[in-house]
Structures are given as structure tokens and as C-alpha cells.
Scaffold this active site. Sequence first.
Site, PDB file in Angstrom:
ATOM      1  N   LYS A   1       0.836  -1.211   0.000  1.00  0.00           N
ATOM      2  CA  LYS A   1       0.000   0.000   0.000  1.00  0.00           C
ATOM      3  C   LYS A   1       0.867   1.256   0.000  1.00  0.00           C
ATOM      4  O   LYS A   1       0.629   2.186  -0.780  1.00  0.00           O
ATOM      5  CB  LYS A   1      -0.893  -0.001   1.243  1.00  0.00           C
ATOM      6  CG  LYS A   1      -1.566   1.319   1.538  1.00  0.00           C
ATOM      7  CD  LYS A   1      -2.401   1.260   2.785  1.00  0.00           C
ATOM      8  CE  LYS A   1      -1.696   1.581   4.075  1.00  0.00           C
ATOM      9  NZ  LYS A   1      -1.315   2.995   4.250  1.00  0.00           N
ATOM     10  N   ASN A   2       1.886   1.274   0.873  1.00  0.00           N
ATOM     11  CA  ASN A   2       2.665   2.503   1.028  1.00  0.00           C
ATOM     12  C   ASN A   2       3.599   2.768  -0.153  1.00  0.00           C
ATOM     13  O   ASN A   2       4.191   3.835  -0.245  1.00  0.00           O
ATOM     14  CB  ASN A   2       3.483   2.469   2.332  1.00  0.00           C
ATOM     15  CG  ASN A   2       2.601   2.707   3.545  1.00  0.00           C
ATOM     16  OD1 ASN A   2       1.408   2.963   3.409  1.00  0.00           O
ATOM     17  ND2 ASN A   2       3.179   2.610   4.727  1.00  0.00           N
TER      18      ASN A   2
ATOM     19  N   ARG B   1      -4.880  10.581   4.875  1.00  0.00           N
ATOM     20  CA  ARG B   1      -3.823  11.591   4.975  1.00  0.00           C
ATOM     21  C   ARG B   1      -2.851  11.551   3.811  1.00  0.00           C
ATOM     22  O   ARG B   1      -2.338  12.559   3.377  1.00  0.00           O
ATOM     23  CB  ARG B   1      -3.019  11.253   6.233  1.00  0.00           C
ATOM     24  CG  ARG B   1      -3.215  12.118   7.354  1.00  0.00           C
ATOM     25  CD  ARG B   1      -2.049  11.944   8.287  1.00  0.00           C
ATOM     26  NE  ARG B   1      -1.363  13.203   8.364  1.00  0.00           N
ATOM     27  CZ  ARG B   1      -0.299  13.503   7.689  1.00  0.00           C
ATOM     28  NH1 ARG B   1       0.256  12.627   6.886  1.00  0.00           N
ATOM     29  NH2 ARG B   1       0.243  14.696   7.816  1.00  0.00           N
TER      30      ARG B   1
ATOM     31  N   CYS C   1      -4.924  13.482  13.190  1.00  0.00           N
ATOM     32  CA  CYS C   1      -4.796  12.090  12.784  1.00  0.00           C
ATOM     33  C   CYS C   1      -4.744  11.250  14.045  1.00  0.00           C
ATOM     34  O   CYS C   1      -4.211  11.684  15.056  1.00  0.00           O
ATOM     35  CB  CYS C   1      -3.518  11.938  11.983  1.00  0.00           C
ATOM     36  SG  CYS C   1      -3.072  10.241  11.733  1.00  0.00           S
TER      37      CYS C   1
ATOM     38  N   ARG D   1       0.921  14.706  13.027  1.00  0.00           N
ATOM     39  CA  ARG D   1       1.326  14.479  11.634  1.00  0.00           C
ATOM     40  C   ARG D   1       1.202  15.735  10.769  1.00  0.00           C
ATOM     41  O   ARG D   1       0.390  15.797   9.843  1.00  0.00           O
ATOM     42  CB  ARG D   1       0.531  13.326  11.025  1.00  0.00           C
ATOM     43  CG  ARG D   1       0.849  12.023  11.703  1.00  0.00           C
ATOM     44  CD  ARG D   1       0.151  10.879  11.083  1.00  0.00           C
ATOM     45  NE  ARG D   1       0.942  10.203  10.081  1.00  0.00           N
ATOM     46  CZ  ARG D   1       0.562   9.078   9.493  1.00  0.00           C
ATOM     47  NH1 ARG D   1      -0.583   8.534   9.789  1.00  0.00           N
ATOM     48  NH2 ARG D   1       1.319   8.504   8.590  1.00  0.00           N
TER      49      ARG D   1
ATOM     50  N   ASP E   1       5.491   0.874  11.885  1.00  0.00           N
ATOM     51  CA  ASP E   1       4.297   0.149  11.429  1.00  0.00           C
ATOM     52  C   ASP E   1       4.274  -1.310  11.898  1.00  0.00           C
ATOM     53  O   ASP E   1       3.287  -2.012  11.662  1.00  0.00           O
ATOM     54  CB  ASP E   1       4.196   0.203   9.893  1.00  0.00           C
ATOM     55  CG  ASP E   1       3.746   1.576   9.398  1.00  0.00           C
ATOM     56  OD1 ASP E   1       3.366   2.432  10.229  1.00  0.00           O
ATOM     57  OD2 ASP E   1       3.774   1.795   8.169  1.00  0.00           O
TER      58      ASP E   1
ATOM     59  N   ARG F   1      -8.060  -1.019   5.098  1.00  0.00           N
ATOM     60  CA  ARG F   1      -7.192   0.004   4.491  1.00  0.00           C
ATOM     61  C   ARG F   1      -5.836  -0.586   4.113  1.00  0.00           C
ATOM     62  O   ARG F   1      -5.149  -0.038   3.250  1.00  0.00           O
ATOM     63  CB  ARG F   1      -6.961   1.156   5.486  1.00  0.00           C
ATOM     64  CG  ARG F   1      -8.175   2.024   5.726  1.00  0.00           C
ATOM     65  CD  ARG F   1      -7.797   3.214   6.597  1.00  0.00           C
ATOM     66  NE  ARG F   1      -6.536   3.773   6.123  1.00  0.00           N
ATOM     67  CZ  ARG F   1      -5.602   4.310   6.908  1.00  0.00           C
ATOM     68  NH1 ARG F   1      -5.788   4.398   8.195  1.00  0.00           N
ATOM     69  NH2 ARG F   1      -4.484   4.777   6.398  1.00  0.00           N
TER      70      ARG F   1
HETATM   71  C1  UD1 Z   1       4.588   7.008   6.167  1.00  0.00           C
HETATM   72  C2  UD1 Z   1       3.750   5.764   6.057  1.00  0.00           C
HETATM   73  C3  UD1 Z   1       3.333   5.287   7.441  1.00  0.00           C
HETATM   74  C4  UD1 Z   1       4.562   5.112   8.323  1.00  0.00           C
HETATM   75  C5  UD1 Z   1       5.425   6.367   8.317  1.00  0.00           C
HETATM   76  C6  UD1 Z   1       6.731   6.174   9.065  1.00  0.00           C
HETATM   77  C7  UD1 Z   1       2.618   6.009   3.932  1.00  0.00           C
HETATM   78  C8  UD1 Z   1       1.348   6.257   3.207  1.00  0.00           C
HETATM   79  N1  UD1 Z   1       2.564   6.065   5.274  1.00  0.00           N
HETATM   80  O1  UD1 Z   1       3.789   8.021   6.764  1.00  0.00           O
HETATM   81  O2  UD1 Z   1       2.653   4.044   7.305  1.00  0.00           O
HETATM   82  O3  UD1 Z   1       4.145   4.839   9.644  1.00  0.00           O
HETATM   83  O4  UD1 Z   1       5.739   6.747   6.962  1.00  0.00           O
HETATM   84  O5  UD1 Z   1       7.459   5.128   8.530  1.00  0.00           O
HETATM   85  O6  UD1 Z   1       3.641   5.737   3.340  1.00  0.00           O
HETATM   86  N2  UD1 Z   1       6.562  14.971  10.182  1.00  0.00           N
HETATM   87  C9  UD1 Z   1       6.626  16.332  10.435  1.00  0.00           C
HETATM   88  N3  UD1 Z   1       6.386  17.206   9.386  1.00  0.00           N
HETATM   89  C10 UD1 Z   1       6.096  16.763   8.131  1.00  0.00           C
HETATM   90  C11 UD1 Z   1       6.046  15.373   7.886  1.00  0.00           C
HETATM   91  C12 UD1 Z   1       6.282  14.487   8.935  1.00  0.00           C
HETATM   92  O7  UD1 Z   1       6.890  16.748  11.559  1.00  0.00           O
HETATM   93  O8  UD1 Z   1       5.893  17.603   7.238  1.00  0.00           O
HETATM   94  C13 UD1 Z   1       6.805  14.019  11.295  1.00  0.00           C
HETATM   95  C14 UD1 Z   1       5.596  13.136  11.587  1.00  0.00           C
HETATM   96  O9  UD1 Z   1       4.688  13.776  12.442  1.00  0.00           O
HETATM   97  C15 UD1 Z   1       6.244  11.923  12.222  1.00  0.00           C
HETATM   98  C16 UD1 Z   1       7.584  11.830  11.477  1.00  0.00           C
HETATM   99  O10 UD1 Z   1       7.792  13.097  10.874  1.00  0.00           O
HETATM  100  O11 UD1 Z   1       6.474  12.147  13.570  1.00  0.00           O
HETATM  101  C17 UD1 Z   1       7.645  10.780  10.409  1.00  0.00           C
HETATM  102  O12 UD1 Z   1       6.515  10.913   9.542  1.00  0.00           O
HETATM  103  P1  UD1 Z   1       6.569  10.536   8.007  1.00  0.00           P
HETATM  104  O13 UD1 Z   1       7.791   9.716   7.733  1.00  0.00           O
HETATM  105  O14 UD1 Z   1       6.351  11.755   7.205  1.00  0.00           O
HETATM  106  O15 UD1 Z   1       5.299   9.589   7.872  1.00  0.00           O
HETATM  107  P2  UD1 Z   1       4.245   9.557   6.700  1.00  0.00           P
HETATM  108  O16 UD1 Z   1       4.908   9.814   5.403  1.00  0.00           O
HETATM  109  O17 UD1 Z   1       3.062  10.361   7.087  1.00  0.00           O
END
Ligand code: UD1
Length: 418
Positions: free
Chosen positions: A22-23, A92, A116, A121, A305, A397
Amino acid sequence: MYKLEINGGKPLKGKVQISGAKNAALPLMAACLCTDKEINLSNVPKLSDIATMNDLLSYLGAEISQSGNGFKFSTKNIKEVRAPYDIVKKMRASVIVLGGLLARNGYAEISLPGGCAIGLRPINLHLMALEKMGAEIDLDSGYVKASAKNGLKGAVIDFPIVSVGATENTLIAAATAKGTTIIKNAAREPEIVDLANLLNAMGAKISGIGESEITIEGVSSLNGCTYSVMPDRIEAGTYAVAGPITGGETEIEGINPSLLESTLQTLEKMGVKVTRKQNGFTTAFDGKILPASVQTEVYPGFPTDMQAQITALMCVGAGTSFMQENIFENRFMHIPELIRMGANINISGHTLEIKGVSQFKAAEVMATDLRASSSLILAGLNAAGKTSIHRLYHLDRGYENLEEKLQACGADVARIKE
Ligand code: UD1
């Protein structure tokens, strides 16, 4: 709404074929926006998040046809530049269309994803990267409005923390930006590698793939291509726990075990017998589950995850285990439900102290988010008697053909309409 009924307490034994990730599939689908040529993706899992991304791309004007797990995307008629709240609020990850839409149109609007279940996030890093590439960003009425009238320009982007989604958005936006973009402190997750490989197959010039510094030399346009989505390492990790937590054994097929090495090493530390093969592996209960100390990290560390699933295994370990969550600030929603099933867990800040019990107790429980809910399934498979997991839609999902795959391992599970 559906619930999952599990009559647990029996050792599982069987084979599970792993679906597409999925990711990985979601950003690959978003990348279709940066070409007007046709993209054929195979091995796309049938999941509700994929359906949501399809809805979003169709809303924007993409023509999508599906045959089994294959999807054909034709994006020559993208007319809409706004990703609306009604779709973004469901998922998201919709935010990853921002880079492609902006690169293609010079303007894009996307609803802020909002709160979320697993923490704040924010998307500040996605926006920071686009701003560095010359975009002007406004926040207005719950929408991000991004414009780059003269096109996006290459830039050096140094992320203060590693973000999977922000790295993906930047890769997609930079593929056709003018000049060279360097992403420092990039995420190295295998799904990032899959996205970069797709973009290169479309004609992008990306190097340093899978490393923490990625270089993207912008090209003027991208082509169509045919590409197969990588297998789902989190689905594989979940089924890898399902055998041993029941005192049984599962054979996982269709994934290179190196993609989930940190999970397999954690299972080995916990006394699980792991046999790696070329395109799969087996995990088997080996007398007892040992306690362990584990913390979540960015790739190649232990993935957030898989935190809930390994926590479930720790609950029936012979001794006291510790699990520390370092990626998200609120990812322990499964704990109260596991406690209702007899687990002995104390939460202290970002750390769980888990005192092993001999077996979970069957109960009625509520799924809260995708990965949290998979720990309830694992607990239900371990518990003797009938466990009902309500709000199964959270699991739909991320787990394709969940009950069929469990049944193939001998699990007594059924999806029941509520
Ligand atoms: C993706 C995965 C999710 C996984 C996560 C971490 C998908 C669709 N989802 O989520 O399943 O758990 O990676 O491996 O691929 N952050 C900020 N600012 C930002 C973006 C992120 O502060 O603009 C923080 C987040 O709050 C979190 C950390 O960075 O604490 C990591 O998040 P991120 O790697 O961005 O996760 P996702 O891409 O949302």
C-alpha cells in the site's frame, strides 16, 4: 460495518502470498500526475486506501481502468487543481498528490489533512521543500494553496527530520523541476526506492536511490511506463508474527526477506525460528517467546508500522519486555484493548513496559487505526475462545484478503456484517 470473529487458541500453519505494498502503491499512483502519458501499474493491492487514491485521481481528471491487480492511468485530461477535504480527510496520504499537481499545473490546492489518530502528523516539511523549490505557499480556509507560476526550480533541501511522505512529495516535484535538486536527510524506506525507480523508468534522472542524500536532475517531461508495485513488508511482518504467536508456523511467499531484516532480527531475538529463502521466509514458534527491548526507528531500523504487532507478541513472552515508540507521538491506542484481552502493560511516556502473560483472553475489542488493529487480530489468534474485532474497515485500508489469508493458515476467522 463489519466485524472479524476469531475462534483462536489454535496453532496456525500455512503459506501466505504477500500482496503489493500500500505505502508504495499510493506514491506511485500520485507520480502518474507528473506525465500526460499512460502508466500501467501491476501488483496494486485491493484496499480501501487505494480506492481513495483512485477517487482522488479520478476527481482531478485521470482516467483509470482496472483489470485484477493491474491499473492503467491516463492523466492527459487533468483539469482540477484542488484536492478536496471530502477525499483528503479519508486518507492523509492524499497529500502526496501536491508535488505532482504543482509541478504539472504551476498551481495546486490541497485540503490540510487535519488531526490524525496517531498524532499531529503535520505537513510542514512537504511545504518547506516546495517553498525551497520556488513555490509560494498560502494557507487559507483549511487549504494549502501552492503556486509556482514560473515552474519549480531545483534546490538543496535539508530535512531536519526524516519524513517518508515529504521525501516522496519532493522526489515527484523535483523530477521535472528546472535544474538539480539535492535531498539531504532523505528517507531510505524501500517504498522511496520503489518510487524513485518508477520515476527513473519514466525518464527521470535520480541517483543516490536508497541513500540519505538523493540527487534529482530535472528533466523537461516524463514518459509513460509499465511497473510492478513492490511487495508489502508490513503485511509480511504481520503474518510473520501470526504463526509464532499461536505456537505455530507461517511461510511467507513473494518477498525478499532483506526488506524486513530488522523485523526478522527482532523475531529471532524473541526466540522465533526464522528461515530466510530467496523470495520468502518461514517463522516458527520454538518453545517459548523471549522478552526483548525494541525501539522504532527510521529505515533500516525497526519500523513503527510493526510496533503494535511485536507488542502483541511481547505480551505473551516469558518475562518483561520494553517497546519504545520514537516516530509518532500517539501510537499506543491498541494498548487499552490489549489490556482488555489480559495483557499486562504499563505506558510511561513513549515507552511500554510489558510483563508477559501465558495467553491472551478472548474479548470484544474495537479497531482504532490500521496497524494498531492488526495487533488485536494477533491477540485474538492467540486467545482461546471467541474474539470479535469491531470496525474492521480500519484493517481493510491495509490488508488485502485478510480473512482468506488467515484461513489458508488454518485460522478460524469470519467477516460478519454488524
Ligand atoms: C509514512 C507511512 C506510514 C509510516 C510512516 C513512518 C505512507 C502512506 N505512510 O507516513 O505508514 O508509519 O511513513 O514510517 O507511506 N513529520 C513532520 N512534518 C512533516 C512530515 C512528517 O513533523 O511535514 C513528522 C511526523 O509527524 C512523524 C515523522 O515526521 O512524527 C515521520 O513521519 P513521516 O515519515 O512523514 O510519515 P508519513 O509519510 O506520514
